[in-house]
Design a protein around this motif. Structure first.
Motif, PDB file in Angstrom:
ATOM      1  N   ASN A 113       0.845  -1.194   0.000  1.00  0.00           N
ATOM      2  CA  ASN A 113       0.000   0.000   0.000  1.00  0.00           C
ATOM      3  C   ASN A 113       0.883   1.247   0.000  1.00  0.00           C
ATOM      4  O   ASN A 113       1.242   1.774   1.044  1.00  0.00           O
ATOM      5  CB  ASN A 113      -0.926  -0.008   1.214  1.00  0.00           C
ATOM      6  N   ILE A 114       1.231   1.719  -1.183  1.00  0.00           N
ATOM      7  CA  ILE A 114       2.126   2.866  -1.307  1.00  0.00           C
ATOM      8  C   ILE A 114       1.517   4.114  -0.689  1.00  0.00           C
ATOM      9  O   ILE A 114       2.216   4.938  -0.084  1.00  0.00           O
ATOM     10  CB  ILE A 114       2.465   3.125  -2.789  1.00  0.00           C
ATOM     11  N   ALA A 115       0.200   4.263  -0.813  1.00  0.00           N
ATOM     12  CA  ALA A 115      -0.471   5.460  -0.311  1.00  0.00           C
ATOM     13  C   ALA A 115      -0.371   5.580   1.210  1.00  0.00           C
ATOM     14  O   ALA A 115      -0.548   6.660   1.765  1.00  0.00           O
ATOM     15  CB  ALA A 115      -1.941   5.463  -0.744  1.00  0.00           C
ATOM     16  N   GLN A 116      -0.081   4.452   1.876  1.00  0.00           N
ATOM     17  CA  GLN A 116      -0.051   4.439   3.335  1.00  0.00           C
ATOM     18  C   GLN A 116       1.360   4.627   3.900  1.00  0.00           C
ATOM     19  O   GLN A 116       1.531   4.752   5.115  1.00  0.00           O
ATOM     20  CB  GLN A 116      -0.632   3.101   3.818  1.00  0.00           C
ATOM     21  N   VAL A 117       2.355   4.665   3.023  1.00  0.00           N
ATOM     22  CA  VAL A 117       3.742   4.696   3.470  1.00  0.00           C
ATOM     23  C   VAL A 117       4.049   5.921   4.331  1.00  0.00           C
ATOM     24  O   VAL A 117       4.622   5.811   5.422  1.00  0.00           O
ATOM     25  CB  VAL A 117       4.711   4.632   2.271  1.00  0.00           C
ATOM     26  N   SER A 118       3.659   7.104   3.863  1.00  0.00           N
ATOM     27  CA  SER A 118       4.019   8.326   4.582  1.00  0.00           C
ATOM     28  C   SER A 118       3.374   8.380   5.961  1.00  0.00           C
ATOM     29  O   SER A 118       4.028   8.736   6.947  1.00  0.00           O
ATOM     30  CB  SER A 118       3.633   9.564   3.768  1.00  0.00           C
ATOM     31  N   SER A 119       2.089   8.005   6.050  1.00  0.00           N
ATOM     32  CA  SER A 119       1.412   8.036   7.354  1.00  0.00           C
ATOM     33  C   SER A 119       1.987   6.993   8.295  1.00  0.00           C
ATOM     34  O   SER A 119       2.119   7.230   9.502  1.00  0.00           O
ATOM     35  CB  SER A 119      -0.099   7.836   7.186  1.00  0.00           C
ATOM     36  N   SER A 120       2.369   5.819   7.760  1.00  0.00           N
ATOM     37  CA  SER A 120       2.973   4.783   8.595  1.00  0.00           C
ATOM     38  C   SER A 120       4.329   5.237   9.111  1.00  0.00           C
ATOM     39  O   SER A 120       4.694   4.957  10.256  1.00  0.00           O
ATOM     40  CB  SER A 120       3.127   3.481   7.808  1.00  0.00           C
ATOM     41  N   CYS A 121       5.074   5.935   8.289  1.00  0.00           N
ATOM     42  CA  CYS A 121       6.382   6.439   8.704  1.00  0.00           C
ATOM     43  C   CYS A 121       6.235   7.441   9.844  1.00  0.00           C
ATOM     44  O   CYS A 121       6.995   7.403  10.814  1.00  0.00           O
ATOM     45  CB  CYS A 121       7.084   7.087   7.515  1.00  0.00           C
ATOM     46  N   ILE A 122       5.245   8.317   9.736  1.00  0.00           N
ATOM     47  CA  ILE A 122       4.994   9.299  10.799  1.00  0.00           C
ATOM     48  C   ILE A 122       4.621   8.590  12.093  1.00  0.00           C
ATOM     49  O   ILE A 122       5.098   8.943  13.184  1.00  0.00           O
ATOM     50  CB  ILE A 122       3.882  10.276  10.374  1.00  0.00           C
TER      51      ILE A 122
END
Length: 199
Positions: A113-122
């Motif tokens: 899920n590429i769209a979720q990468v940034s939120s997961s990183c945060i």
């Protein structure tokens, strides 16, 4: 509090040692509940022998629903018993209220899920910067490696800046690639749980 079904369960009213508690965190839909069901199944029917995990005996992937609240699951390993507290992804804002009760953390990422990468990183950075978890052992699982994705796992880890995160974190961090559905990586997760130091 919902108590997980299976061979190893714990009543919500029982006392839990901090040394035994592991938090299972991650966004909604990353595969946390399926991971616990798979680990329980392996330990219940002894799917691991001297040659390692026998994935062909795992059976079909069990159905799961998004966790609302928290699940407590006991895993009886060779040398210890670990209680895993799974927190629903929607509970992210109140995750910190559970940090003081654990000595290890498993953080799951949906690598498909590429769209979720940034939120997961945060979310991950928030977990790693929490003072109660300053010395906790941390396992980062990149799940769903069996699923098609527009980016390679190497590229996803680069987006996460995993090398920088590991270098700057105060915690000992382990990363693993996983497919809770197929069974890839499950034995390594159990080995990590077995090896984390008791504090």
């Amino acid at each position: 509090i919902k108590i997980a079904d299976g061979c190893f369960t714990r009543f919500a009213t029982s006392k839990m040692s901090r040394n035994e508690m592991c938090l299972l965190l991650g966004a909604t839909g990353v595969g946390k509940t399926l991971l616990l069901k798979r680990l329980q199944n392996i330990l219940c029917v002894q799917l691991i022998d001297l040659n390692g995990l026998k994935p062909e005996k795992l059976g079909a992937s069990p159905s799961t629903l998004p966790t609302v609240g928290t699940n407590l699951t006991d895993l009886t390993l060779k040398k210890r018993k670990v209680t895993v507290r799974e927190l629903g992804g929607c509970m992210g804002p109140i995750w910190p209220s559970y940090f003081s009760d654990c000595s290890s953390v498993i953080f799951m990422v949906d690598s498909a899920n590429i769209a979720q990468v940034s939120s997961s990183c945060i979310q991950l950075l928030s977990v790693l910067s929490a003072e109660p978890l300053r010395s906790a052992s941390v396992l980062i699982l990149f799940n769903k490696t069996d699923m098609p994705c527009t980016m390679s796992l190497v590229e996803i880890k680069s987006l996460f800046r995993m090398d920088d995160i590991i270098a700057s974190a105060t915690q000992p961090i382990t990363t693993l690639e996983l497919s809770a559905r197929s069974g890839q990586g499950l034995q390594e997760v159990l080995s990590w749980l077995e090896s984390i130091p008791i504090k």
